[in-house]
Design a protein around this motif. Structure first.
Motif, PDB file in Angstrom:
ATOM      1  N   LYS A  48     -88.287   2.050   6.084  1.00  0.00           N
ATOM      2  CA  LYS A  48     -86.851   1.845   7.154  1.00  0.00           C
ATOM      3  C   LYS A  48     -86.279   1.027   6.167  1.00  0.00           C
ATOM      4  O   LYS A  48     -84.868   1.244   6.192  1.00  0.00           O
ATOM      5  CB  LYS A  48     -87.141   0.736   8.401  1.00  0.00           C
ATOM      6  N   THR A  49     -86.820  -0.053   5.082  1.00  0.00           N
ATOM      7  CA  THR A  49     -86.382  -1.198   4.695  1.00  0.00           C
ATOM      8  C   THR A  49     -85.756  -0.409   3.059  1.00  0.00           C
ATOM      9  O   THR A  49     -84.250  -0.276   2.834  1.00  0.00           O
ATOM     10  CB  THR A  49     -86.170  -2.552   4.072  1.00  0.00           C
ATOM     11  N   LYS A  51     -84.478   2.563   3.246  1.00  0.00           N
ATOM     12  CA  LYS A  51     -82.941   3.398   3.910  1.00  0.00           C
ATOM     13  C   LYS A  51     -81.669   3.154   4.657  1.00  0.00           C
ATOM     14  O   LYS A  51     -80.772   3.311   3.806  1.00  0.00           O
ATOM     15  CB  LYS A  51     -83.801   4.649   5.143  1.00  0.00           C
ATOM     16  N   ALA A  52     -82.480   1.916   4.883  1.00  0.00           N
ATOM     17  CA  ALA A  52     -81.001   0.892   4.693  1.00  0.00           C
ATOM     18  C   ALA A  52     -80.696   0.534   3.874  1.00  0.00           C
ATOM     19  O   ALA A  52     -79.143   0.767   3.802  1.00  0.00           O
ATOM     20  CB  ALA A  52     -81.056  -0.232   6.043  1.00  0.00           C
ATOM     21  N   GLN A  54     -80.398   2.154   0.723  1.00  0.00           N
ATOM     22  CA  GLN A  54     -79.988   3.292   0.237  1.00  0.00           C
ATOM     23  C   GLN A  54     -78.125   3.915   0.729  1.00  0.00           C
ATOM     24  O   GLN A  54     -77.590   4.248   0.622  1.00  0.00           O
ATOM     25  CB  GLN A  54     -80.308   4.420   0.090  1.00  0.00           C
ATOM     26  N   ASP A  55     -78.341   3.630   2.389  1.00  0.00           N
ATOM     27  CA  ASP A  55     -77.247   3.191   3.246  1.00  0.00           C
ATOM     28  C   ASP A  55     -76.006   2.450   2.278  1.00  0.00           C
ATOM     29  O   ASP A  55     -74.535   3.369   2.438  1.00  0.00           O
ATOM     30  CB  ASP A  55     -77.450   3.300   4.543  1.00  0.00           C
ATOM     31  N   GLN A  56     -76.211   0.929   2.442  1.00  0.00           N
ATOM     32  CA  GLN A  56     -75.372   0.242   1.604  1.00  0.00           C
ATOM     33  C   GLN A  56     -74.789   1.066   0.762  1.00  0.00           C
ATOM     34  O   GLN A  56     -73.949   0.291   0.268  1.00  0.00           O
ATOM     35  CB  GLN A  56     -76.534  -0.823   1.803  1.00  0.00           C
ATOM     36  N   ALA A  58     -74.925   3.981  -0.463  1.00  0.00           N
ATOM     37  CA  ALA A  58     -74.087   4.920  -0.230  1.00  0.00           C
ATOM     38  C   ALA A  58     -72.144   4.343  -0.308  1.00  0.00           C
ATOM     39  O   ALA A  58     -71.440   4.982  -0.471  1.00  0.00           O
ATOM     40  CB  ALA A  58     -74.935   6.043   0.753  1.00  0.00           C
ATOM     41  N   ALA A  59     -72.477   3.249   1.133  1.00  0.00           N
ATOM     42  CA  ALA A  59     -71.023   3.161   1.291  1.00  0.00           C
ATOM     43  C   ALA A  59     -70.464   1.893  -0.060  1.00  0.00           C
ATOM     44  O   ALA A  59     -68.680   2.321  -0.298  1.00  0.00           O
ATOM     45  CB  ALA A  59     -71.191   2.568   2.830  1.00  0.00           C
ATOM     46  N   GLN A  62     -69.242   4.605  -2.678  1.00  0.00           N
ATOM     47  CA  GLN A  62     -67.799   5.662  -1.587  1.00  0.00           C
ATOM     48  C   GLN A  62     -66.419   4.392  -1.957  1.00  0.00           C
ATOM     49  O   GLN A  62     -65.386   5.170  -2.367  1.00  0.00           O
ATOM     50  CB  GLN A  62     -67.687   5.680  -0.194  1.00  0.00           C
TER      51      GLN A  62
END
Length: 104
Positions: A48-49, A51-52, A54-56, A58-59, A62
Motif C-alpha cells: 500500500k505504501t 502504491k501511494a 508510486q502515485d506521488q 507519477a504526479a 507529470q
C-alpha cells in the motif's frame, strides 16, 4: 499376557515422548503460522505504501513535464507578448481594446 505388554514402562515412556514430540511440533507449527500471517500483513502494508509513493512519483513526473513545456514556451518571444497582452500590458504606441458584454 496381552494386557501386561500394553502397559509396560517402555511403552508408557514411548507414549510420553511422542506426546512431548507432538507438543513441540505443534508449537513450532503454531509459531510458523503466526509468523507467516504477520509477514503477510506487513507485506500488504508495504505494498500500500509503495502504491501511494508510486502515485506521488507519477504526479510529480507529470507536473515536471508540464513545467518543462511551460519553460520551453517561455523561450518563445511571441508567447511572452501574448501573455503580456492577456495581463493588460501593451507595446509602445498600441491602444488597449476592452470588450464588454451588453446587457440585453
Amino acid at each position: 499376557m496381552a494386557d501386561a505388554r500394553k502397559h509396560t514402562p517402555s511403552r508408557t515412556g514411548m507414549k510420553r515422548r511422542l506426546r512431548l514430540w507432538f507438543l513441540i511440533v505443534a508449537s513450532f507449527m503454531g509459531w510458523a503460522v503466526y509468523t507467516s500471517v504477520q509477514q503477510l500483513e506487513a507485506r500488504s502494508e508495504t505494498i500500500k505504501t509503495l502504491k501511494a509513493l508510486q502515485d506521488q512519483v507519477a504526479a510529480a513526473e507529470q507536473r515536471q513535464a508540464e513545467l518543462e513545456f511551460e519553460i520551453e514556451r517561455l523561450g518563445n518571444p511571441e508567447y511572452i507578448k501574448e501573455l503580456a497582452r492577456k495581463n493588460g500590458l501593451t507595446m509602445p504606441g498600441e491602444q488597449p481594446i476592452q470588450v464588454t458584454e451588453s446587457g440585453d
